[in-house]
Design a protein around this motif. Structure first.
Motif, PDB file in Angstrom:
ATOM      1  N   GLN A  38       0.825  -1.214   0.000  1.00 14.01           N
ATOM      2  CA  GLN A  38       0.000   0.000   0.000  1.00 14.01           C
ATOM      3  C   GLN A  38       0.859   1.264   0.000  1.00 14.01           C
ATOM      4  O   GLN A  38       0.394   2.342  -0.386  1.00 14.01           O
ATOM      5  CB  GLN A  38      -0.926   0.000   1.218  1.00 14.01           C
ATOM      6  N   LEU A  39       2.108   1.139   0.426  1.00 11.29           N
ATOM      7  CA  LEU A  39       2.997   2.304   0.475  1.00 11.29           C
ATOM      8  C   LEU A  39       3.353   2.813  -0.917  1.00 11.29           C
ATOM      9  O   LEU A  39       3.782   3.963  -1.068  1.00 11.29           O
ATOM     10  CB  LEU A  39       4.272   1.965   1.252  1.00 11.29           C
ATOM     11  N   THR A  42       1.867   6.140  -2.059  1.00 12.24           N
ATOM     12  CA  THR A  42       2.341   7.454  -1.596  1.00 12.24           C
ATOM     13  C   THR A  42       3.036   8.236  -2.704  1.00 12.24           C
ATOM     14  O   THR A  42       3.096   9.472  -2.635  1.00 12.24           O
ATOM     15  CB  THR A  42       3.295   7.284  -0.403  1.00 12.24           C
ATOM     16  N   TYR A  45       0.298   9.950  -4.700  1.00  8.96           N
ATOM     17  CA  TYR A  45      -0.279  10.923  -3.776  1.00  8.96           C
ATOM     18  C   TYR A  45       0.636  12.138  -3.617  1.00  8.96           C
ATOM     19  O   TYR A  45       0.166  13.270  -3.448  1.00  8.96           O
ATOM     20  CB  TYR A  45      -0.510  10.284  -2.404  1.00  8.96           C
ATOM     21  N   TYR A 180      -5.107   5.051   7.894  1.00  9.08           N
ATOM     22  CA  TYR A 180      -4.573   4.877   6.539  1.00  9.08           C
ATOM     23  C   TYR A 180      -4.307   6.226   5.886  1.00  9.08           C
ATOM     24  O   TYR A 180      -3.202   6.483   5.379  1.00  9.08           O
ATOM     25  CB  TYR A 180      -5.559   4.065   5.703  1.00  9.08           C
ATOM     26  N   TRP A 181      -5.293   7.121   5.896  1.00  9.16           N
ATOM     27  CA  TRP A 181      -5.135   8.396   5.213  1.00  9.16           C
ATOM     28  C   TRP A 181      -4.158   9.315   5.938  1.00  9.16           C
ATOM     29  O   TRP A 181      -3.453  10.111   5.299  1.00  9.16           O
ATOM     30  CB  TRP A 181      -6.502   9.072   5.060  1.00  9.16           C
ATOM     31  N   MET A 184      -0.777   7.968   4.791  1.00  8.40           N
ATOM     32  CA  MET A 184      -0.551   8.226   3.369  1.00  8.40           C
ATOM     33  C   MET A 184      -0.231   9.699   3.119  1.00  8.40           C
ATOM     34  O   MET A 184       0.675  10.045   2.350  1.00  8.40           O
ATOM     35  CB  MET A 184      -1.782   7.815   2.560  1.00  8.40           C
ATOM     36  N   SER A 188       3.437  10.933   1.886  1.00  7.68           N
ATOM     37  CA  SER A 188       3.394  11.609   0.583  1.00  7.68           C
ATOM     38  C   SER A 188       3.956  13.017   0.674  1.00  7.68           C
ATOM     39  O   SER A 188       4.628  13.495  -0.249  1.00  7.68           O
ATOM     40  CB  SER A 188       1.956  11.647   0.067  1.00  7.68           C
ATOM     41  N   SER A 237       7.351   4.335   7.134  1.00  6.69           N
ATOM     42  CA  SER A 237       7.081   3.135   6.339  1.00  6.69           C
ATOM     43  C   SER A 237       7.360   1.877   7.147  1.00  6.69           C
ATOM     44  O   SER A 237       6.609   0.896   7.081  1.00  6.69           O
ATOM     45  CB  SER A 237       7.936   3.142   5.069  1.00  6.69           C
ATOM     46  N   TRP A 240       4.661   1.255   9.572  1.00  8.22           N
ATOM     47  CA  TRP A 240       3.487   0.758   8.850  1.00  8.22           C
ATOM     48  C   TRP A 240       3.609  -0.751   8.615  1.00  8.22           C
ATOM     49  O   TRP A 240       2.657  -1.500   8.869  1.00  8.22           O
ATOM     50  CB  TRP A 240       3.365   1.495   7.519  1.00  8.22           C
TER      51      TRP A 240
END
Length: 351
Positions: A38-39, A42, A45, A180-181, A184, A188, A237, A240
């Motif tokens: 999922q990283l 970024t 983003y 999550y957001w 992110m 980002s 990261s 995460w």
């Protein structure tokens, strides 16, 4: 070789407690877990943030700067001269008198014209007050928005008030959409700063040149900013991937709540609102010492160093990696706190 390195990097004993594997972190029964892949999101983003930055600096920061009395001063460009330009880029931006005389002979012009050319060329390297205001406005906007969002995301969570709750149920703690957001956006943002490092205002590595009297930086300063941004991305990261998300959100919140005060102080300093600038810098100093000298070591570091021993008798390798980085970060906090105290001492006793 890459396949072997990849298998070593994702070895379970590095990231998670004993008897846990990556298969345990497959979404199931309504539980959602953070996933390393999922990283990758970024990166796009970060480009979205760059677009937002462009429009905010152009259509919000510039009108605000004009309202505060900041004018866009246009500097006079020197006459095109390939010989002087080559010397400026490859040899020296501040040639000695003998070098100026040699360049004057080579270009068949007077010494005064060569000195004037180098002076105008150096001025082009210094960002205008408006440009510095735009960058400070963008950082202020992001840190303020991040602080407000972080408080909204955290105020109703039990671990915001009881730090022991960060380890309850670990490592099988479900990932919330807000977490999550939050992650992110923060990762980002640092990617976007890394992408624009070559065109942003060049600052000293200390990050505390509040008066902005000089903006020349050495290659070491540039490298320090690169290392800082990469370290921030790496730390977030890593937390995460290891599902240290609850603690990670607290670390992000503690840091962002002080930063926007400094950027606000810079903005008003560029506008020559000295009293407002001084007041904001004092507020920043108070917020800095509360969040990074008190809360961070005695609240968060205590939770990362001491409390995990109650939940596991065999700390994983990630425990030492993350705590090592956090201890280095605390060392930087003490160094920056020392610089802030020096500025406050000059401000109070030397006016």
């Amino acid at each position: 070789i890459l396949k072997t390195l990849n298998s070593w990097f994702w070895w379970e004993n590095i990231w998670m407690p004993i008897n846990c594997t990556w298969e345990h972190f497959v979404d199931r029964d309504g539980l959602v877990f953070p996933k390393p892949h999922q990283l990758y999101a970024t990166i796009p983003y970060a480009f979205v943030l760059l677009v937002i930055r462009f429009f905010s600096e152009r259509y919000v920061a510039i009108p605000l700067a004009k309202a505060l009395g900041i004018k866009n001063v246009r500097r006079v460009k020197p006459q095109p001269n390939p010989v002087l330009e080559s010397y400026f880029r490859e040899c020296s931006k501040h040639p000695s008198q003998s070098e100026i005389q040699g360049l004057a002979k080579k270009c068949n012009c007077t010494v005064h014209l060569v000195e004037k050319w180098f002076r105008r060329r150096r001025n082009l390297e210094i960002p205008t007050v408006l440009r510095k205001f735009q960058e400070a406005f963008w950082r202020f906007s992001f840190y303020l928005a991040s602080s407000i969002a972080g408080f909204i995301f955290l105020y109703d969570k039990p671990w915001f008030y009881d730090i022991w709750q960060t380890w309850v149920g670990y490592p099988f703690q479900t990932l919330l959409p807000s977490q999550y957001w939050y992650y992110m956006a923060e990762i980002s943002f640092y990617w976007s700063l890394l992408f624009t490092l070559g065109i942003d205002n060049k600052r000293k590595a200390s990050g505390l040149c509040l008066l902005g009297s000089t903006f020349y930086s050495s290659p070491q300063d540039f490298l320090a900013h690169v290392v800082h941004h990469l370290a921030a991305i790496g730390l977030m990261s890593g937390s995460w991937c290891g599902n240290y998300v609850r603690l990670g959100t607290l670390v992000i919140f503690v840091h962002d709540t002080a930063d926007f005060w400094l950027e606000a102080a810079k903005m008003f300093n560029y506008a020559r609102w000295e009293k407002t600038c001084n007041m904001l810098f004092i507020i920043f100093s108070i917020a800095f010492f509360i969040t990074r000298i008190i809360l961070f070591p005695f609240w968060i570091l205590r939770a990362t160093l001491y409390q995990p021993t109650y939940y596991s008798t065999t700390p994983v390798i990630a425990y030492f990696l993350f705590n090592g980085q956090l201890l280095v970060l605390q060392g930087l906090h003490l160094y920056w706190g020392y610089l802030i105290l020096k500025i406050l001492r000059r401000f109070i006793f030397l006016k």
